[in-house]
Scaffold this motif. Structure first.
Motif, PDB file in Angstrom:
ATOM      1  N   SER A 102       0.816  -1.215   0.000  1.00  0.00           N
ATOM      2  CA  SER A 102       0.000   0.000   0.000  1.00  0.00           C
ATOM      3  C   SER A 102       0.852   1.269   0.000  1.00  0.00           C
ATOM      4  CB  SER A 102      -0.927   0.007   1.223  1.00  0.00           C
ATOM      5  OG  SER A 102      -1.763  -1.133   1.223  1.00  0.00           O
ATOM      6  N   GLN A 161      -6.221  -2.977  -2.483  1.00  0.00           N
ATOM      7  CA  GLN A 161      -5.594  -2.256  -3.582  1.00  0.00           C
ATOM      8  C   GLN A 161      -6.608  -1.492  -4.432  1.00  0.00           C
ATOM      9  OE1 GLN A 161      -3.069  -4.860  -5.888  1.00  0.00           O
ATOM     10  NE2 GLN A 161      -2.130  -5.751  -4.057  1.00  0.00           N
ATOM     11  N   ARG A 167      -3.059   2.199  -7.033  1.00  0.00           N
ATOM     12  CA  ARG A 167      -3.063   0.748  -7.233  1.00  0.00           C
ATOM     13  C   ARG A 167      -4.411   0.334  -7.804  1.00  0.00           C
ATOM     14  NH1 ARG A 167       0.564  -2.456  -4.510  1.00  0.00           N
ATOM     15  NH2 ARG A 167      -0.155  -3.978  -6.040  1.00  0.00           N
TER      16      ARG A 167
END
Length: 199
Positions: A102, A161, A167
Motif C-alpha cells: 500500500s 488495492q 493501485r
C-alpha cells in the motif's frame, strides 16, 4: 521460473523430511531399514557395501555438514512444536505484504526486481507453506485450510488495492495467488502422505 521455485522448495522440504533417515542410515543401516521414510541414495549405498566412492563422499558430507542444519529446520518448520508460531507468522507476513504493497511507489520498485506473477507466486507459496504446516488435522484437511486461507488473503489484498488511487485490484493476481496455493499445498500434501512426515 515459478515452477522451478516451487520445485526447489519441495526438494528442500523433502530433504528436511528425510533428516532422520539420513542420520539413521549413516550410523546404522539396520535402523534405516525399519524406518517408514526412504532416502533415494540409501539403498544403493548399502548394496554397494560403501565401495562407491561418490556415494560415500555424499553420505559423509551430509552427516557432517547438513545433519545439524536439517535437524534445526525440521524442528522449526515441520514439527508441531512451533506450529502456532508458523501459523501466526503467516498472518504477520500477510499483514506486512498488504502494508508494504500500500506504500506509494513500493510496487514499482519491486517490479524492477521481479514481475508481479513471480512476486505473487513466491509470496503466497511461502504463506501456503506456513499455513499448511501451522495447521492441524490430516494432510487433506491442511490442504483445504491452506488453499481457502490463501484465497481469502489474496481477495482481501486485491480489495485493499482497489481502494488506493495508485493501485488497482486485479482478478488475475488473485488467480495467481490461488494457483500458487494449490500447487504448493498439493506438493506438501504429497510429502505428508507418501513420506509419512512425523509431526
Amino acid at each position: 521460473m515459478i515452477a522451478a521455485s516451487i520445485i526447489a522448495a519441495s526438494i528442500i522440504a523433502a530433504s528436511i523430511v528425510d533428516t532422520s533417515i539420513v542420520n539413521a542410515s549413516i550410523v546404522d543401516p539396520a535402523i534405516a531399514g525399519r524406518s517408514t521414510i526412504s532416502w533415494p541414495g540409501q539403498g544403493f549405498a548399502r548394496r554397494t557395501g560403501g565401495l562407491f566412492f561418490p556415494s560415500m563422499l555424499w553420505l559423509r558430507f551430509t552427516n557432517t555438514m547438513y545433519r545439524p542444519v536439517l535437524k534445526l529446520l525440521h524442528l522449526l518448520l515441520l514439527t508441531s512444536v512451533h506450529s502456532r508460531l508458523r501459523y501466526w507468522g503467516a498472518m504477520v507476513l500477510f499483514a506486512l505484504i498488504v502494508i508494504i504493497g500500500s506504500i506509494p511507489g513500493a510496487r514499482a520498485d519491486a517490479a524492477e526486481v521481479a514481475s508481479g506473477v513471480v512476486l505473487h507466486s513466491c509470496a503466497y507459496a511461502v504463506l501456503t507453506f506456513l499455513v499448511f504446516t501451522g495447521s492441524s488435522g490430516t494432510p487433506a484437511q491442511r490442504t483445504s485450510k491452506a488453499v481457502l486461507t490463501i484465497a481469502a488473503m489474496g481477495a482481501f489484498d486485491e480489495m485493499v488495492q482497489s481502494f488506493l488511487p495508485y493501485r488497482h485490484g486485479a482478478v488475475g493476481d488473485w488467480m495467481v495467488d490461488c494457483t500458487s496455493a494449490i500447487v504448493t499445498s498439493t506438493l506438501l500434501w504429497t510429502l505428508w502422505t507418501t513420506r509419512k512426515v512425523p509431526t
